[in-house]
Design a protein around this motif. Sequence first.
Motif, PDB file in Angstrom:
ATOM      1  N   ILE A  34       1.039  -1.135   0.008  1.00 43.56           N
ATOM      2  CA  ILE A  34      -0.066  -0.043  -0.064  1.00 43.56           C
ATOM      3  C   ILE A  34       0.731   1.134  -0.064  1.00 43.56           C
ATOM      4  CG2 ILE A  34      -1.697   1.260   1.239  1.00 43.56           C
ATOM      5  CD1 ILE A  34      -2.760  -1.363   2.498  1.00 43.56           C
ATOM      6  N   VAL A  49      -6.590  -2.376   9.843  1.00 45.43           N
ATOM      7  CA  VAL A  49      -5.300  -2.107   9.243  1.00 45.43           C
ATOM      8  C   VAL A  49      -4.593  -3.587   9.663  1.00 45.43           C
ATOM      9  CG1 VAL A  49      -3.933  -1.029  10.838  1.00 45.43           C
ATOM     10  CG2 VAL A  49      -3.192  -0.916   8.290  1.00 45.43           C
ATOM     11  N   LEU A  55       0.581  -7.859   4.245  1.00 40.30           N
ATOM     12  CA  LEU A  55       1.117  -6.479   4.109  1.00 40.30           C
ATOM     13  C   LEU A  55       2.792  -6.732   4.179  1.00 40.30           C
ATOM     14  CD1 LEU A  55       0.295  -3.548   3.172  1.00 40.30           C
ATOM     15  CD2 LEU A  55       0.302  -3.248   5.484  1.00 40.30           C
ATOM     16  N   PHE A  58       4.163  -0.657   3.918  1.00 40.72           N
ATOM     17  CA  PHE A  58       2.718   0.209   4.103  1.00 40.72           C
ATOM     18  C   PHE A  58       3.390   1.835   4.311  1.00 40.72           C
ATOM     19  CE2 PHE A  58      -0.350   1.769   7.186  1.00 40.72           C
ATOM     20  CZ  PHE A  58      -1.292   1.809   6.147  1.00 40.72           C
ATOM     21  N   CYS A  76       0.394  -7.445  11.607  1.00 39.96           N
ATOM     22  CA  CYS A  76       1.028  -7.740  10.055  1.00 39.96           C
ATOM     23  C   CYS A  76       2.368  -8.289  10.136  1.00 39.96           C
ATOM     24  CB  CYS A  76       0.751  -6.163   9.379  1.00 39.96           C
ATOM     25  SG  CYS A  76      -0.668  -5.298   9.275  1.00 39.96           S
ATOM     26  N   LEU A  79       5.313  -7.549   7.858  1.00 42.80           N
ATOM     27  CA  LEU A  79       5.566  -6.141   7.463  1.00 42.80           C
ATOM     28  C   LEU A  79       7.073  -5.828   7.186  1.00 42.80           C
ATOM     29  CD1 LEU A  79       4.081  -3.366   6.578  1.00 42.80           C
ATOM     30  CD2 LEU A  79       4.208  -2.801   8.839  1.00 42.80           C
ATOM     31  N   LEU A  82       7.753   0.344   6.929  1.00 41.12           N
ATOM     32  CA  LEU A  82       6.482   1.184   7.532  1.00 41.12           C
ATOM     33  C   LEU A  82       6.926   2.769   7.291  1.00 41.12           C
ATOM     34  CD1 LEU A  82       3.860   1.410   9.233  1.00 41.12           C
ATOM     35  CD2 LEU A  82       5.006   0.955  11.348  1.00 41.12           C
TER      36      LEU A  82
END
Length: 572
Positions: A34, A49, A55, A58, A76, A79, A82
Amino acid sequence: MRCQNLQYLDISHNNFTGIISPQFLQTHSSLMYIKIGENSFSGSLPPEVGKLIHLVDFNVSHNQFAGDIPISLADCSILANLSMQANFFQGTIPPNLASLKSIQQIDLSSNNLTGSIPKELEKLQYLRYLNLSYNDIEGEVPNTGIFSNASQMSLIGNNKLCGGIPELEFPPCSVIKGKNRGKLKVIILLSIVLSATLMVLGTVLLYLLVYRKRERRLVAGFSSMPTRVNKLLRISYHELHRATSGFSPENLIGSGHFGAVYKGTLEKHGNKLVAVKVLDLQKNGASKSFKAESKTLRNIRHRNLVSIVSYCSSIDSKGDEFKALVYGFLENGNLDLWLHPAETADQATSLRSLNLLQKLNIAIDVASALQYLHDHCEAEIVHCDLKPSNILLDNDLVAHVGDFGLARLLPKPNDRSSEQGTSSSIAVKGSIGYAAPEYGLGHAASTPGDVYSYGILLLEMITKRRPTDDMFMDELDIHNYVNRALHEQVSEIVDPLLLSEGRDENSRITHGEETINGGREIDCIISLLKIGLMCSAKLPNDRMHMNEVVRKLHLIKDVLLGVRVHQENLQV
């Protein structure tokens, strides 16, 4: 949007508005990437989220999101990146982010986060970049894991932090030990009793406050405004990349010890012209230079200092660390181009010249800036690299001192009496010809060192000779060159253009109804040279103080303009 198998969403660098709805996140739980940075999304991030279990990346940076960072982000589990910088997130940093075992980069800079840094973040073994700068975080900085490497994190702009590794230069944390807590109550009680006695001193304190306020008003352009961090523009790497046409050579306007400076236009901010100083992080000391300049400029304000517009501590398009400082663009370039126009290939620049009054005004501007840095800041600030190329001129030829990459913040004199004469733990390079001789012996940075550089600068302005001129060798330097010729051969060492003003009646300088004719210039020139010689004395204790320099320069200007007629006022 009903693409239920959507995995990659990139709508960054647009002007989209609105919120991220819980329904959107629930419908697109297959998302892996995203990227919606550089837009105008607002609202808070919904806890849904955390349902994006696939994910990896992000990025919601440079929007207008607010509210708390969802603790559900910790769900997540894979991930890796971030990026939430340059928003309005508030509250504390969720400690459970430490459960993101695959995380490699976290950027939460330029938000309104409070509280302490979760110690749990030390355990993230794959974390390679952490940026928490420009928030309102407080408390002790951890010192293991990612926090053991200053080059992999940025914490600047959080003035309430303490501790951490020495490279971060935060003050030590004060700890009240358990056995002292009982004593604390006694101290509080005594302070209440003593407060009645202290009221007797109220009159004296009032006098001191009034006197101090009056003294501060003497500093031209002084402002007592607090930190300006919150007023800085929020600018991303991509915006700087666009503003400078990809940091193209055509926009290159200069280079320094630790990087290059580019001219740019910020389209999102009314086509504002800026100068972007990009740090070359491959050079030793560049990161420390970025930190020094940010730390120095964020809390000072004076009409004769460069004004910082923004900063950028991010990742570039290649995934490498990127640091830049953004300043307001000053139309007339640096003083070096005006003192030595013949050395440039640009035809317009080569025709530049400064008359005596303009040079005197510039000398006053620079002296006022140093006076402010040395005497009217919370801590003494030593510039350490004063030279013509670090003095920028605006459209009215008002001088602004810039490039604080080597600057040092010193404690007040009564706090460092035991340190006088000791060597600096940080090598002060300065620039050849302008650096004080004691720096070559390893002495610590000091305000007299700046005074020396100012003296050399003043001699260069009047003689139009660089201190590194080929004629200066062995025992002959610019100081001795001027000193030998001061009384009988001064006309032979002075910039011919300054002398021609007084000889040519057709080139007189007008100032309102006053006219500067040929009778006063040479006396003023000699007085300026004397100030330059005293400031560039070999021994630090023999140099003038900037307060006295500013006072003398104003006297010289009064005589030059005919406001004062007594020549004895020029005696230095």
